[in-house]
Write an enzyme that holds these catalytic residues in place. Structure first.
Site, PDB file in Angstrom:
ATOM      1  N   GLY A  12      35.573  55.031  30.099  1.00 41.72           N
ATOM      2  CA  GLY A  12      36.551  56.109  30.246  1.00 41.72           C
ATOM      3  C   GLY A  12      36.028  57.393  30.874  1.00 41.72           C
ATOM      4  O   GLY A  12      36.520  58.476  30.553  1.00 41.72           O
ATOM      5  N   ASN A  14      36.520  58.272  33.960  1.00 46.17           N
ATOM      6  CA  ASN A  14      37.642  58.794  34.763  1.00 46.17           C
ATOM      7  C   ASN A  14      38.687  59.446  33.861  1.00 46.17           C
ATOM      8  O   ASN A  14      39.259  60.481  34.204  1.00 46.17           O
ATOM      9  CB  ASN A  14      38.271  57.671  35.595  1.00 46.17           C
ATOM     10  CG  ASN A  14      37.444  57.356  36.820  1.00 46.17           C
ATOM     11  OD1 ASN A  14      37.471  58.089  37.796  1.00 46.17           O
ATOM     12  ND2 ASN A  14      36.667  56.281  36.746  1.00 46.17           N
ATOM     13  N   ARG A  64      51.629  36.786  29.565  1.00 48.01           N
ATOM     14  CA  ARG A  64      51.297  38.094  30.138  1.00 48.01           C
ATOM     15  C   ARG A  64      52.508  39.024  30.218  1.00 48.01           C
ATOM     16  O   ARG A  64      52.402  40.224  30.025  1.00 48.01           O
ATOM     17  CB  ARG A  64      50.723  37.903  31.554  1.00 48.01           C
ATOM     18  CG  ARG A  64      49.295  37.442  31.583  1.00 48.01           C
ATOM     19  CD  ARG A  64      48.845  36.990  32.957  1.00 48.01           C
ATOM     20  NE  ARG A  64      49.527  37.635  34.074  1.00 48.01           N
ATOM     21  CZ  ARG A  64      49.274  38.863  34.518  1.00 48.01           C
ATOM     22  NH1 ARG A  64      48.344  39.579  33.956  1.00 48.01           N
ATOM     23  NH2 ARG A  64      49.940  39.353  35.548  1.00 48.01           N
ATOM     24  N   ILE A  97      45.158  42.650  35.241  1.00 46.47           N
ATOM     25  CA  ILE A  97      46.237  42.725  36.221  1.00 46.47           C
ATOM     26  C   ILE A  97      47.519  42.999  35.438  1.00 46.47           C
ATOM     27  O   ILE A  97      47.835  42.276  34.482  1.00 46.47           O
ATOM     28  CB  ILE A  97      46.394  41.380  36.978  1.00 46.47           C
ATOM     29  CG1 ILE A  97      45.053  40.940  37.580  1.00 46.47           C
ATOM     30  CG2 ILE A  97      47.488  41.481  38.033  1.00 46.47           C
ATOM     31  CD1 ILE A  97      44.430  41.931  38.519  1.00 46.47           C
ATOM     32  N   ASN A 112      46.486  53.213  40.538  1.00 45.80           N
ATOM     33  CA  ASN A 112      45.228  52.608  40.084  1.00 45.80           C
ATOM     34  C   ASN A 112      44.082  53.211  40.883  1.00 45.80           C
ATOM     35  O   ASN A 112      44.255  53.577  42.047  1.00 45.80           O
ATOM     36  CB  ASN A 112      45.270  51.100  40.360  1.00 45.80           C
ATOM     37  CG  ASN A 112      43.998  50.387  39.957  1.00 45.80           C
ATOM     38  OD1 ASN A 112      43.467  50.598  38.852  1.00 45.80           O
ATOM     39  ND2 ASN A 112      43.479  49.544  40.829  1.00 45.80           N
ATOM     40  N   THR A 113      42.921  53.310  40.235  1.00 49.50           N
ATOM     41  CA  THR A 113      41.721  53.663  40.985  1.00 49.50           C
ATOM     42  C   THR A 113      40.798  52.453  41.011  1.00 49.50           C
ATOM     43  O   THR A 113      40.637  51.756  40.005  1.00 49.50           O
ATOM     44  CB  THR A 113      41.035  54.925  40.409  1.00 49.50           C
ATOM     45  OG1 THR A 113      39.894  55.206  41.212  1.00 49.50           O
ATOM     46  CG2 THR A 113      40.626  54.780  38.962  1.00 49.50           C
ATOM     47  N   HIS A 114      40.244  52.195  42.203  1.00 46.95           N
ATOM     48  CA  HIS A 114      39.480  50.967  42.412  1.00 46.95           C
ATOM     49  C   HIS A 114      38.179  51.286  43.151  1.00 46.95           C
ATOM     50  O   HIS A 114      38.205  52.010  44.155  1.00 46.95           O
ATOM     51  CB  HIS A 114      40.331  49.981  43.237  1.00 46.95           C
ATOM     52  CG  HIS A 114      39.644  48.676  43.468  1.00 46.95           C
ATOM     53  ND1 HIS A 114      39.565  47.701  42.502  1.00 46.95           N
ATOM     54  CD2 HIS A 114      38.967  48.201  44.541  1.00 46.95           C
ATOM     55  CE1 HIS A 114      38.870  46.680  42.978  1.00 46.95           C
ATOM     56  NE2 HIS A 114      38.507  46.952  44.214  1.00 46.95           N
ATOM     57  N   ASP A 146      51.245  47.607  43.156  1.00 45.08           N
ATOM     58  CA  ASP A 146      52.387  46.716  43.404  1.00 45.08           C
ATOM     59  C   ASP A 146      52.115  45.411  42.651  1.00 45.08           C
ATOM     60  O   ASP A 146      51.225  45.363  41.798  1.00 45.08           O
ATOM     61  CB  ASP A 146      52.640  46.544  44.910  1.00 45.08           C
ATOM     62  CG  ASP A 146      51.529  45.793  45.604  1.00 45.08           C
ATOM     63  OD1 ASP A 146      50.607  45.285  44.915  1.00 45.08           O
ATOM     64  OD2 ASP A 146      51.577  45.690  46.847  1.00 45.08           O
ATOM     65  N   ASP A 150      45.406  44.666  43.639  1.00 46.44           N
ATOM     66  CA  ASP A 150      44.818  45.760  44.440  1.00 46.44           C
ATOM     67  C   ASP A 150      45.353  45.794  45.869  1.00 46.44           C
ATOM     68  O   ASP A 150      44.615  46.087  46.818  1.00 46.44           O
ATOM     69  CB  ASP A 150      43.276  45.656  44.440  1.00 46.44           C
ATOM     70  CG  ASP A 150      42.699  45.731  43.034  1.00 46.44           C
ATOM     71  OD1 ASP A 150      43.244  46.480  42.214  1.00 46.44           O
ATOM     72  OD2 ASP A 150      41.703  45.046  42.759  1.00 46.44           O
TER      73      ASP A 150
HETATM   74  C1  GAR Z   1      36.026  52.694  37.652  1.00 47.95           C
HETATM   75  O1  GAR Z   1      35.023  52.725  38.636  1.00 47.95           O
HETATM   76  C2  GAR Z   1      37.265  51.981  38.169  1.00 47.95           C
HETATM   77  O2  GAR Z   1      37.480  52.165  39.529  1.00 47.95           O
HETATM   78  C3  GAR Z   1      36.924  50.549  37.867  1.00 47.95           C
HETATM   79  O3  GAR Z   1      36.366  50.596  36.593  1.00 47.95           O
HETATM   80  C4  GAR Z   1      35.616  51.808  36.474  1.00 47.95           C
HETATM   81  C5  GAR Z   1      35.944  52.443  35.150  1.00 47.95           C
HETATM   82  O4  GAR Z   1      35.012  53.457  34.860  1.00 47.95           O
HETATM   83  N1  GAR Z   1      38.082  49.711  37.919  1.00 47.95           N
HETATM   84  C6  GAR Z   1      38.063  48.485  38.400  1.00 47.95           C
HETATM   85  O5  GAR Z   1      37.064  47.920  38.787  1.00 47.95           O
HETATM   86  C7  GAR Z   1      39.419  47.804  38.424  1.00 47.95           C
HETATM   87  N2  GAR Z   1      39.396  46.644  39.252  1.00 47.95           N
HETATM   88  P1  GAR Z   1      35.241  54.459  33.654  1.00 47.95           P
HETATM   89  O6  GAR Z   1      35.636  53.613  32.439  1.00 47.95           O
HETATM   90  O7  GAR Z   1      33.921  55.140  33.481  1.00 47.95           O
HETATM   91  O8  GAR Z   1      36.347  55.388  34.049  1.00 47.95           O
END
Ligand code: GAR
Length: 205
Positions: A12, A14, A64, A97, A112-114, A146, A150
């Site tokens: 967590g 982010n 799901r 997902i 989403n952040t990727h 969507d 991703d």
């Molecule tokens: C982040 O880098 C995020 O982009 C990634 O998990 C990490 C979480 O870090 N997400 C994915 O890979 C989704 N496919 P955090 O728990 O320190 O925020």
């Protein structure tokens, strides 16, 4: 004031960046709840900030879609996805997902952040995949979710050069250093109407 529901699975960091930003009264969004699919260590960040948390585990449901309905109900209890203001669901390290029904319910107010430069390296092992592909650069993408994996419209990206001999953990940490401010900035821009999610979704190829 934009209401945020943040979804996480891991540490967590982010989420913590969003909590720090939202602690400033000038920030145009506030986090009303944090949810997870598991007992994520990052939930402690929300608890420390006095933000309500919930865990909805996929294994407790037959499929799901049913899991997605329960997740949606937990979010809506906090006023996101109900009423005239749609709010925003932020997947910030949720390693699942989201089911199609869930996506349809919140779309396009769902980001989403990727940790890669999408469309390169989608999925759960983006950093590892970039290294395995011999890439010389990778980065981070914040995008509208969507129904694909991703594949949604890209809102913001930032690039990171890959250093020789770098491990997956080292590279991921350097990506996250850019990712946290990029996510905060993107949420801010959405909250201020400087970034229009419906428009981004319409403009997507
Ligand atoms: C982040 O880098 C995020 O982009 C990634 O998990 C990490 C979480 O870090 N997400 C994915 O890979 C989704 N496919 P955090 O728990 O320190 O925020």
């Amino acid at each position: 004031m934009l209401k945020l529901a943040v979804l996480i699975s891991g540490g967590g960091s982010n989420l913590q960046a969003l909590l720090d930003a939202a602690a400033d009264p000038e920030f145009p969004a506030r986090i009303v709840c944090v949810g997870s699919d598991t007992d994520a260590p990052g939930l402690a960040h929300a608890e420390a900030a006095g933000v309500p948390t919930f865990v909805v585990r996929p294994r407790d449901y037959d499929d799901r879609e049913e899991w997605g309905q329960m997740l949606s109900a937990a979010i809506q209890e906090h006023g996101v996805g109900t009423g005239p203001e749609p709010g925003l669901v932020v997947s910030a390290g949720l390693m699942r997902i989201l089911p199609a029904g869930f996506v349809r319910e919140f779309s396009p107010h769902l980001i989403n952040t990727h940790p890669a430069l999408l469309p390169l390296h989608p999925g759960a092992h983006a950093v590892r995949d970039a290294l395995a592909a011999g890439a010389t650069e990778t980065g981070v993408t914040v995008h509208v979710i969507d129904e694909g994996v991703d594949t949604g419209p890209v809102l913001r990206q930032a690039r990171v050069e890959i250093r020789a001999g770098e491990t997956e953990e080292e590279l991921h940490e350097r990506i996250k250093q850019l990712e946290r401010p990029l996510l905060v900035q993107t949420v801010r821009d959405i909250a201020l109407g400087e970034l229009d999610l419906a428009e981004a979704a319409r403009a997507a190829p």
